[in-house]
Design an enzyme around this catalytic site. Sequence first.
Site, PDB file in Angstrom:
ATOM      1  N   ARG A  70      46.947  34.047  34.784  1.00  0.00           N
ATOM      2  CA  ARG A  70      46.342  33.939  33.453  1.00  0.00           C
ATOM      3  C   ARG A  70      47.338  33.601  32.356  1.00  0.00           C
ATOM      4  O   ARG A  70      46.964  33.066  31.327  1.00  0.00           O
ATOM      5  CB  ARG A  70      45.543  35.196  33.138  1.00  0.00           C
ATOM      6  CG  ARG A  70      44.314  35.292  34.022  1.00  0.00           C
ATOM      7  CD  ARG A  70      43.465  36.498  33.672  1.00  0.00           C
ATOM      8  NE  ARG A  70      42.387  36.617  34.622  1.00  0.00           N
ATOM      9  CZ  ARG A  70      42.404  37.414  35.681  1.00  0.00           C
ATOM     10  NH1 ARG A  70      43.450  38.180  35.900  1.00  0.00           N
ATOM     11  NH2 ARG A  70      41.384  37.456  36.495  1.00  0.00           N
ATOM     12  N   GLU A 107      49.139  48.000  40.597  1.00  0.00           N
ATOM     13  CA  GLU A 107      48.343  49.221  40.666  1.00  0.00           C
ATOM     14  C   GLU A 107      47.622  49.352  42.000  1.00  0.00           C
ATOM     15  O   GLU A 107      47.161  50.412  42.366  1.00  0.00           O
ATOM     16  CB  GLU A 107      47.365  49.328  39.491  1.00  0.00           C
ATOM     17  CG  GLU A 107      46.449  48.154  39.283  1.00  0.00           C
ATOM     18  CD  GLU A 107      47.015  47.046  38.402  1.00  0.00           C
ATOM     19  OE1 GLU A 107      46.255  46.512  37.590  1.00  0.00           O
ATOM     20  OE2 GLU A 107      48.190  46.689  38.534  1.00  0.00           O
TER      21      GLU A 107
END
Length: 183
Positions: A70, A107
């Site tokens: 992104r 994560e």
Amino acid sequence: MSDVAYLQSLLTAHHDFPKKGIVFLDMFPILRDPIAFETLITHFMHHLTSHTIPLSPAKKIDVVVGLDARGFLFGPIIALRLGAAFVPVRKAGKLPGAVVSAQYEKEYGTDSFEMQADAIKPGQSVIVIDDLMATGGSAKAAGELIAQQGCKTLEYLFIIELEFLKGHEKLDGPVYSIVKSND
């Protein structure tokens, strides 16, 4: 309505994505609206020209590093407006030629980033840009790649920062985030 409130109002939450227990904040609605996208770019540019560049030893930014994937969507636009180079940081195996690499914890797993070995010249002024900072692992890896090229990161910029994960504590430079989330 402020720029921040406007941009935040366009973010959409997706529960249990990419896995159960995670709430994913989607920034793609901003890109689908030309006024919102321009607001995003203008907001970052105002921050850079009023805060980052005046504090830079060189009084300029030479390189904008965008993180896969992104950071590739708005990093080149910001680089063009700054008159700077754009350098992509990609997942392992995606770049031709000699590369430098760094591993990082996400994560939900481990991954590796790479940058072409000659992409940044020693001493250049560099910023890192991405859509989201969660644990700070991918941004930290980008900072390590920049350091391997003989540079220091002036600043890390994000649209969204999940402050409760304290990712900013892992980074070797200041962090600027437009939207800060504590949930």
